[in-house]
Motif scaffolding. Structure first.
Motif, short mmCIF file in Angstrom:
data_model
loop_
_atom_site.label_atom_id
_atom_site.label_comp_id
_atom_site.label_asym_id
_atom_site.label_seq_id
_atom_site.Cartn_x
_atom_site.Cartn_y
_atom_site.Cartn_z
N THR A 12 0.88 -1.19 0.00
CA THR A 12 0.00 0.00 0.00
C THR A 12 0.91 1.23 0.00
OG1 THR A 12 -0.09 0.43 2.38
CG2 THR A 12 -1.59 -1.26 1.55
N ASP A 13 0.31 2.43 0.02
CA ASP A 13 1.13 3.65 0.06
C ASP A 13 2.06 3.65 1.26
OD1 ASP A 13 -0.08 4.50 -2.16
OD2 ASP A 13 -1.49 5.87 -1.18
N ASP A 14 1.63 2.98 2.31
CA ASP A 14 2.38 3.07 3.57
C ASP A 14 2.98 1.74 4.05
OD1 ASP A 14 3.31 4.42 5.89
OD2 ASP A 14 1.63 3.55 7.02
N ILE A 15 2.35 0.64 3.67
CA ILE A 15 2.74 -0.62 4.32
C ILE A 15 3.55 -1.55 3.42
CG2 ILE A 15 1.85 -2.72 5.44
CD1 ILE A 15 -0.53 -1.04 6.37
N SER A 16 4.64 -2.05 4.00
CA SER A 16 5.41 -3.11 3.34
C SER A 16 5.28 -4.37 4.19
CB SER A 16 6.90 -2.73 3.27
OG SER A 16 7.07 -1.60 2.46
N ILE A 17 5.21 -5.50 3.51
CA ILE A 17 5.26 -6.78 4.23
C ILE A 17 6.72 -7.21 4.22
CG2 ILE A 17 4.40 -9.15 4.33
CD1 ILE A 17 2.16 -8.23 2.40
N VAL A 18 7.20 -7.59 5.39
CA VAL A 18 8.58 -8.04 5.51
C VAL A 18 8.55 -9.48 6.03
CG1 VAL A 18 10.87 -7.49 6.43
CG2 VAL A 18 9.18 -5.66 6.15
N ALA A 19 9.33 -10.35 5.41
CA ALA A 19 9.32 -11.76 5.83
C ALA A 19 10.73 -12.31 5.87
CB ALA A 19 8.46 -12.58 4.87
N ARG A 20 11.00 -13.03 6.92
CA ARG A 20 12.30 -13.71 7.02
C ARG A 20 12.17 -15.15 6.54
NH1 ARG A 20 15.69 -10.48 10.19
NH2 ARG A 20 14.66 -9.51 11.99
N GLU A 21 13.30 -15.70 6.20
CA GLU A 21 13.34 -17.09 5.74
C GLU A 21 12.84 -18.05 6.82
OE1 GLU A 21 16.99 -17.56 3.62
OE2 GLU A 21 16.63 -19.70 3.38
N SER A 22 13.00 -17.64 8.07
CA SER A 22 12.56 -18.47 9.20
C SER A 22 11.04 -18.55 9.30
CB SER A 22 13.09 -17.86 10.50
OG SER A 22 12.55 -16.56 10.65
N GLY A 23 10.33 -17.69 8.55
CA GLY A 23 8.86 -17.70 8.60
C GLY A 23 8.30 -16.50 9.35
N GLU A 24 9.17 -15.74 9.99
CA GLU A 24 8.71 -14.55 10.72
C GLU A 24 8.22 -13.48 9.71
OE1 GLU A 24 10.64 -11.30 13.80
OE2 GLU A 24 11.89 -12.87 12.94
N VAL A 25 7.06 -12.90 9.99
CA VAL A 25 6.48 -11.91 9.07
C VAL A 25 6.02 -10.69 9.87
CG1 VAL A 25 4.68 -11.48 7.33
CG2 VAL A 25 5.51 -13.80 7.69
N TRP A 26 6.21 -9.50 9.35
CA TRP A 26 5.61 -8.33 9.99
C TRP A 26 5.28 -7.26 8.95
CZ3 TRP A 26 10.78 -9.38 10.09
CH2 TRP A 26 11.69 -8.37 9.80
N PHE A 27 4.40 -6.36 9.38
CA PHE A 27 3.98 -5.27 8.49
C PHE A 27 4.72 -4.01 8.93
CE2 PHE A 27 0.11 -8.04 8.80
CZ PHE A 27 0.32 -8.66 7.57
N HIS A 28 5.41 -3.43 7.98
CA HIS A 28 6.23 -2.25 8.27
C HIS A 28 5.52 -1.01 7.74
CE1 HIS A 28 9.74 0.38 8.40
NE2 HIS A 28 9.45 0.70 7.16
N SER A 29 5.32 -0.04 8.65
CA SER A 29 4.68 1.21 8.23
C SER A 29 5.75 2.25 7.96
CB SER A 29 3.73 1.69 9.34
OG SER A 29 3.43 3.04 9.14
N GLN A 30 5.73 2.76 6.75
CA GLN A 30 6.72 3.76 6.34
C GLN A 30 6.58 5.03 7.18
OE1 GLN A 30 6.49 4.04 2.12
NE2 GLN A 30 8.14 5.55 1.99
N SER A 31 5.33 5.43 7.43
CA SER A 31 5.10 6.68 8.17
C SER A 31 5.61 6.57 9.60
CB SER A 31 3.62 7.05 8.17
OG SER A 31 2.85 5.97 8.63
N ALA A 32 5.69 5.33 10.12
CA ALA A 32 6.14 5.15 11.50
C ALA A 32 7.65 5.30 11.64
CB ALA A 32 5.70 3.78 12.00
N THR A 33 8.36 5.39 10.51
CA THR A 33 9.82 5.55 10.61
C THR A 33 10.19 6.98 11.00
OG1 THR A 33 9.97 5.99 8.25
CG2 THR A 33 10.40 3.73 8.95
N LYS A 34 9.21 7.91 10.93
CA LYS A 34 9.34 9.30 11.39
C LYS A 34 10.67 9.95 10.97
CE LYS A 34 6.29 8.79 15.32
NZ LYS A 34 6.27 7.76 16.32
N GLY A 35 10.85 10.04 9.68
CA GLY A 35 12.01 10.78 9.17
C GLY A 35 13.30 9.99 9.14
N ARG A 36 13.31 8.82 9.82
CA ARG A 36 14.54 8.03 9.75
C ARG A 36 14.59 7.33 8.40
NH1 ARG A 36 13.39 4.63 14.80
NH2 ARG A 36 11.47 4.98 13.87
N VAL A 37 15.73 6.81 8.08
CA VAL A 37 15.86 6.10 6.79
C VAL A 37 14.99 4.85 6.84
CG1 VAL A 37 17.47 4.92 5.25
CG2 VAL A 37 18.20 6.97 6.49
N ASP A 38 14.16 4.70 5.82
CA ASP A 38 13.30 3.52 5.76
C ASP A 38 14.06 2.39 5.05
OD1 ASP A 38 11.43 1.60 5.38
OD2 ASP A 38 9.96 2.87 4.37
#
Ligand SMILES: [Fe+2]
Ligand SMILES: [Fe+2]
Length: 302
Positions: A12-38
């Motif tokens: 989406t405009d804001d959300i990336s899905i991130v997944a590790r090979e181990s099966g761990e998955v999370w949703f990363h919000s770009q806006s939540a990085t608050k100016g830090r490097v995404d």
């Protein structure tokens, strides 16, 4: 050497899905990085792995469904609802082999014979699935061909159109995401789901051919595994495209299913009877266990 730890796809405009090979998955919000490097702003470019691919694909489906979770319809199973589901199953499967072959042809022209071969194999596997739905409808005493010719559930139309459009694209890789979405959700169906439908039907009537084959008991589970492996082997750009389409298809599917499932049994019956031009040739009665049984008139073949 830096070790690749994750795969990611922006859905989406804001959300990336991130997944590790181990099966761990999370949703990363770009806006939540608050100016830090995404770290996930740049599209992934590495090779895929099965563990992270399944995380991305299933993450896309659960993210899409979570958007309507609050209003997700969970009606009691009724025979009218099951008939609508079978009609929907017919429409989502009748053009699948032709559509997949069309996409395969395109990939052959594009010099991607491995994608073409995968799609041709899928087309072979999916051939005849529309007939399973017709047989089930017939087993319920319904004029199956007439019913599906006159009835295209509104909630199913956008899903079918999506697949038609994806397979006709110049670069039709998204059709793999659509197929994954449908098969993955079908593969969630368990033995008890089939037994619940059987409990509605008279003894000796087999109206669960489509459901069985599109459940954890049928070929769907194997199709899902094969697709995950295939997607993991694709270049990063294709994997991104497939995951994004899995998300879009899941959104359309969630909305469409909700549209159908939020209807009352009376509304569903009316739609079916309008398509048939007659009353549904069945009646309900309470079985010995108190469950509603469907009574089939004479077996019919139309
Ligand atoms: Fe199928
Ligand atoms: Fe399948």
């Amino acid at each position: 050497m830096a070790r690749r730890v994750a795969e990611w796809v922006n859905v989406t405009d804001d959300i990336s899905i991130v997944a590790r090979e181990s099966g761990e998955v999370w949703f990363h919000s770009q806006s939540a990085t608050k100016g830090r490097v995404d770290p996930f702003a740049t599209p992934m470019a590495g090779t895929g792995a099965v563990g992270s691919t399944v995380g991305l694909l299933d993450g896309a489906i659960s993210l899409a469904f979570s958007r309507i979770e609050q209003r997700l319809a969970r009606p009691d199973l009724t025979i009218a609802g099951y008939i609508v589901a079978l009609v929907g199953a017919y429409h989502t499967s009748v053009d699948t082999p032709r559509n997949l072959r069309r996409a395969a042809e395109r990939f052959n022209k594009l010099g991607r014979p491995e994608v073409a071969a995968y799609l041709e194999e899928r087309a072979r596997e999916e051939t005849g699935h529309d007939r399973l739905a017709l047989k089930d409808l017939r087993a319920l005493g319904l004029p199956a061909e007439r019913l599906v010719a006159n009835f295209f559930p509104e909630g199913i139309k956008p899903l079918c159109k999506r697949f038609d459009d994806l397979c006709a694209e110049d670069y039709p890789i998204g059709c793999i995401g659509y197929s994954y979405c449908l098969e993955r959700i079908a593969a969630l169906k368990q033995k008890t789901d089939i037994e619940n439908v059987q409990a509605l039907c008279p003894d000796g009537v087999d109206a669960t051919r489509f459901l069985r084959s599109h459940s954890s008991l049928g070929s769907e589970a194997a199709h899902v595994d094969e697709t995950i492996e295939f997607v993991a082997s694709l270049p990063a750009k294709d994997r991104i495209n497939v995951v994004q389409e899995t998300y879009q298809s899941a959104l359309i599917m969630a909305e469409g299913y909700n549209h159908e499932l939020l209807k009352s049994e009376t509304e569903m019956r009316e739609e079916i009877e309008q398509a048939l031009g007659e009353a549904i040739p069945y009646r309900h009665s309470l079985g010995p266990s108190g469950s509603q049984k469907y009574h089939v008139p004479a077996a019919r073949a139309d």
